[in-house]
Design an enzyme around this catalytic site. Sequence first.
Site, PDB file in Angstrom:
ATOM      1  NE  ARG A  65      -3.950   1.924   2.469  1.00  0.00           N
ATOM      2  CZ  ARG A  65      -3.972   2.905   3.364  1.00  0.00           C
ATOM      3  NH1 ARG A  65      -3.001   2.992   4.278  1.00  0.00           N
ATOM      4  NH2 ARG A  65      -4.948   3.797   3.363  1.00  0.00           N
ATOM      5  CG  HIS A  69      -1.450   5.201  -0.564  1.00  0.00           C
ATOM      6  ND1 HIS A  69      -2.136   5.647   0.548  1.00  0.00           N
ATOM      7  CD2 HIS A  69      -2.290   4.329  -1.181  1.00  0.00           C
ATOM      8  CE1 HIS A  69      -3.336   5.073   0.596  1.00  0.00           C
ATOM      9  NE2 HIS A  69      -3.432   4.256  -0.440  1.00  0.00           N
ATOM     10  CG  ASN A  97      -0.974   8.469   2.867  1.00  0.00           C
ATOM     11  OD1 ASN A  97      -1.316   7.413   2.340  1.00  0.00           O
ATOM     12  ND2 ASN A  97      -0.405   9.461   2.194  1.00  0.00           N
ATOM     13  CG  HIS A 196      -7.815  -4.141  -1.671  1.00  0.00           C
ATOM     14  ND1 HIS A 196      -8.866  -3.259  -1.869  1.00  0.00           N
ATOM     15  CD2 HIS A 196      -6.736  -3.369  -1.390  1.00  0.00           C
ATOM     16  CE1 HIS A 196      -8.430  -2.018  -1.713  1.00  0.00           C
ATOM     17  NE2 HIS A 196      -7.146  -2.050  -1.419  1.00  0.00           N
TER      18      HIS A 196
END
Length: 321
Positions: A65, A69, A97, A196
């Site tokens: 992740r 990001h 975040n 995911h």
Amino acid sequence: MAYINTIADFLATLSLVSLLACSHGSAQLSPTFYSSTCPNLQTLVRDAMRQAVNKEARMAASILRLFFHDCFVQGCDASILLDDTATFTGEKNANPNRNSARGFEVIDTIKTRVEAACNNTVSCADILALAARDGVVLLGGATWTVPLGRRDARTASQSAANTQIPSPFASLSTLISMFSAKGLSARDMTALSGGHTIGQARCSTFRTRIYNETNIDPNFAATRRPNCPASGGDTNLAPLDIQTPARFGNDYFQNLVARRGLLHSDQELFNGGSQDALVRTYSGNNAAFSSDFAAAMVRMGNISPLTGTKGEIRKNCRVVN
């Protein structure tokens, strides 16, 4: 693991082909960038990630992740790793975040070991790219060849992090548009969403789905509610993939077909829209998902890298030199 090893060579070749096919600066990246200046780099990263994932399997998802990001804000430049200071505003406190991005200490550990072996040579951006790949592999996912040669940003953008990272409440059209803005196709978006299959989400990100949405399996919604009340418990966690939250595979897509996507943005991929057929394909064919995920990770890693004399090689991933 035997199955994974069988497709490893194919995926490595596929990733290299994808790299050669990409443009806008990514051609400057090379899998052999550190072969003479830091030959043990990949072993150092892999060993540190193994220790971190053995301690907490969820860390593989957290590092993946972080990479996602990072790449969606200014490109894959390690800007997400920069701490706020009195005179510098980073991305860690942006809405996507704040209180959820994690794994920074793992990257710090890897950076310390790499600096000891290859002083002032390897960027934090490349360490993050390798660590994300290794976390996936450690949980049983496919491998891919990571192009290297990124440099680290001296800047960050909290505003871009707030507007350019897809929301867990996003619609399918918004998701497709946001990935397209980064040069990624709808197919890439669906494959990357398969990340995911590992990790967890906070109650605040799926409460509306389990209480108010109709395209959800009622038994699945009921199992999620005790740990995510209608009010309170915002930080309570639930696995994104209820079947195998610590194994990287295509169960995520099987869940979508069964209307058991945890996030609104997850279920949007299988809700009568343009990605339904692809989700069905992935749900029944792990090899197809694995190969597309690997290729999409290479393409995502090629988003606007700093190369050559741009940026810097940070000594400490949390601060500019």
